[in-house]
Scaffold this active site. Structure first.
Site, PDB file in Angstrom:
ATOM      1  N   HIS A  14      96.312  66.295  53.607  1.00  0.00           N
ATOM      2  CA  HIS A  14      94.989  66.397  52.962  1.00  0.00           C
ATOM      3  C   HIS A  14      93.902  65.941  53.933  1.00  0.00           C
ATOM      4  CE1 HIS A  14      92.526  66.040  49.039  1.00  0.00           C
ATOM      5  NE2 HIS A  14      91.676  65.917  50.053  1.00  0.00           N
ATOM      6  N   HIS A  16      89.696  66.781  55.497  1.00  0.00           N
ATOM      7  CA  HIS A  16      88.429  67.517  55.502  1.00  0.00           C
ATOM      8  C   HIS A  16      87.946  67.566  56.944  1.00  0.00           C
ATOM      9  CE1 HIS A  16      87.883  67.403  51.102  1.00  0.00           C
ATOM     10  NE2 HIS A  16      88.577  66.282  51.212  1.00  0.00           N
ATOM     11  N   LYS A 100      93.439  75.092  46.252  1.00  0.00           N
ATOM     12  CA  LYS A 100      92.896  73.801  45.815  1.00  0.00           C
ATOM     13  C   LYS A 100      92.091  73.968  44.534  1.00  0.00           C
ATOM     14  CE  LYS A 100      91.711  69.438  46.041  1.00  0.00           C
ATOM     15  NZ  LYS A 100      90.978  68.668  47.023  1.00  0.00           N
ATOM     16  N   HIS A 137      92.533  68.163  42.570  1.00  0.00           N
ATOM     17  CA  HIS A 137      91.665  66.983  42.480  1.00  0.00           C
ATOM     18  C   HIS A 137      91.723  66.574  41.013  1.00  0.00           C
ATOM     19  CE1 HIS A 137      88.203  64.391  43.714  1.00  0.00           C
ATOM     20  NE2 HIS A 137      88.180  64.293  42.392  1.00  0.00           N
ATOM     21  N   HIS A 175      95.419  62.629  46.400  1.00  0.00           N
ATOM     22  CA  HIS A 175      94.870  61.266  46.457  1.00  0.00           C
ATOM     23  C   HIS A 175      95.060  60.500  45.144  1.00  0.00           C
ATOM     24  CE1 HIS A 175      91.620  63.693  44.859  1.00  0.00           C
ATOM     25  NE2 HIS A 175      91.222  64.108  46.041  1.00  0.00           N
ATOM     26  N   ASP A 250      93.030  62.280  53.140  1.00  0.00           N
ATOM     27  CA  ASP A 250      91.716  62.610  52.567  1.00  0.00           C
ATOM     28  C   ASP A 250      90.605  62.102  53.477  1.00  0.00           C
ATOM     29  OD1 ASP A 250      89.915  63.768  50.856  1.00  0.00           O
ATOM     30  OD2 ASP A 250      89.964  62.166  49.382  1.00  0.00           O
TER      31      ASP A 250
END
Ligand code: DOR
Ligand code: ZN
Length: 350
Positions: A14, A16, A100, A137, A175, A250
């Protein structure tokens, strides 16, 4: 006492990376430590089609420093109008690893998220058929639900019914931050359908840290850190060696200006010392021996991908977390624990 740890090269399930200058600034940190990473699609505009994912993957590979062998695993952002055929074709062609799900308005750049899961039932059925995981999420967006309860409420209200409606679908609760999430994942372990990523920061901070001596915007992320007993449950799960729990940082870079302001962005940038932070958490539990399963074995097994055949080393030596990572247009990104010493240091290929 162990002073050198060798483990199969880990993966980050995970991350970004963003795009443009930010991508170029942050990508080397992840690519230095990890063999593969699941790349989140919440760009502006988001990565929604297979073609978007191909283009984004090319931009990532173009930004990769030479000499690093790193594979970005791409995801598509589920929207109310996602085309099932495009997603499944992207998976078949090796472009898309997963999809996602952001409930609309749950977090950063999630305005295009799903407003009603009924609208994407056909896509989820097609994904189940293709063996393509849904990455979630897991927070409700209902303004009436307290921000600290949004994950636990999501499990009951959304995730449990979703798993029943789509019996073949594999999901990753991204997460995980609560004991309820740990219990939920364990309750479904026998099905092999439910996994969870756990971040390094949720293993290291609880909600009290957010207010230590004043408000700490660089510790603000979503889902927000919870009470200490939740952190203890996450530590216990991560270090248990159990298959459904695996590493996902994350790491979520934002500029210092967008964190230190009246309405700061959610996200913690852990990539520069990701493995070292996990090693600290595992060592505190006396379970350094369980780090390889969590970081390098459980994730590939859940995703049906091969385990890495190269190894990396971590060494016990003091390392200071780097200062702000500057961006060419000014400003920069502040790493988690910047300026503080860590007891482990990533030592590269072993
Ligand atoms: O803290 C977070 N930051 N949580 C998310 O879900 C999104 C992420 C981001 O993109 O910055
Ligand atoms: Zn994220």
């Amino acid at each position: 006492m162990t002073d050198r740890l060798i483990l199969r090269r880990p993966d980050d399930w995970h991350v970004h990376f963003r795009d443009g200058a930010m991508l170029r600034a942050v990508l080397p940190f992840t690519a230095r430590q990890f063999g593969r990473a699941i790349v989140m699609p919440n760009l502006r505009p988001p990565v929604v089609t297979s073609a978007d994912a191909v283009a984004y993957r090319e931009r990532i590979l173009a930004a990769l420093p030479s000499g690093l062998s790193f594979t970005p695993l791409m995801t598509a952002y589920l929207t109310d109008t996602t085309d099932a055929a495009d997603i499944v074709a992207g998976h078949r062609d090796g472009v898309l690893t997963a999809v996602k799900l952001y409930p609309a308005h749950a977090t950063t750049n999630s305005a295009h998220g799903v407003t009603d899961l009924g609208k994407v039932a056909g896509v989820l059925d097609a994904m189940a058929e293709a063996g393509m995981p849904l990455l979630i999420h897991g927070e409700v967006t209902d303004a009436e639900v307290d921000v600290f309860d949004r994950e636990a409420v999501f499990l009951d209200r959304v995730l449990a019914p979703l798993l029943e409606r789509h019996p073949g679908l594999k999901v990753v609760l991204e997460h995980a931050t609560t004991k309820e999430a740990v219990d939920f994942v364990r309750a479904h372990a026998a099905t092999g359908r439910v996994g969870a990523t756990i971040t390094a920061h949720h293993l290291l901070i609880n909600r009290t840290h957010l207010f230590q001596g004043g408000i700490r915007p660089h510790l603000y992320c979503l889902p927000i850190a919870k009470r200490e007993h939740h952190r203890q449950a996450l530590l216990e799960a991560a270090t248990s060696g159990e298959g459904p729990f695996f590493l996902g940082t994350d790491t979520a870079p934002h500029t210092v200006a967008s964190k230190e302001c009246a309405c700061g962005c959610a996200g913690i940038f852990t990539a520069p010392t990701a493995l070292e932070l996990y090693a600290e958490a595992f060592e505190a539990m006396g379970r350094l021996d369980a780090l390889e399963a969590f970081a390098s074995l459980n994730g590939p097994r859940f995703y049906g991908l091969p385990v890495a055949d190269d190894v990396v080393a971590l060494e016990r030596r003091t390392e200071v977390v780097p200062d702000v990572v500057l961006l060419p247009e000014g400003d920069g990104v502040l790493p988690f624990r910047s300026g503080e010493p860590l007891g482990w240091c990533f030592a590269g290929a072993a």
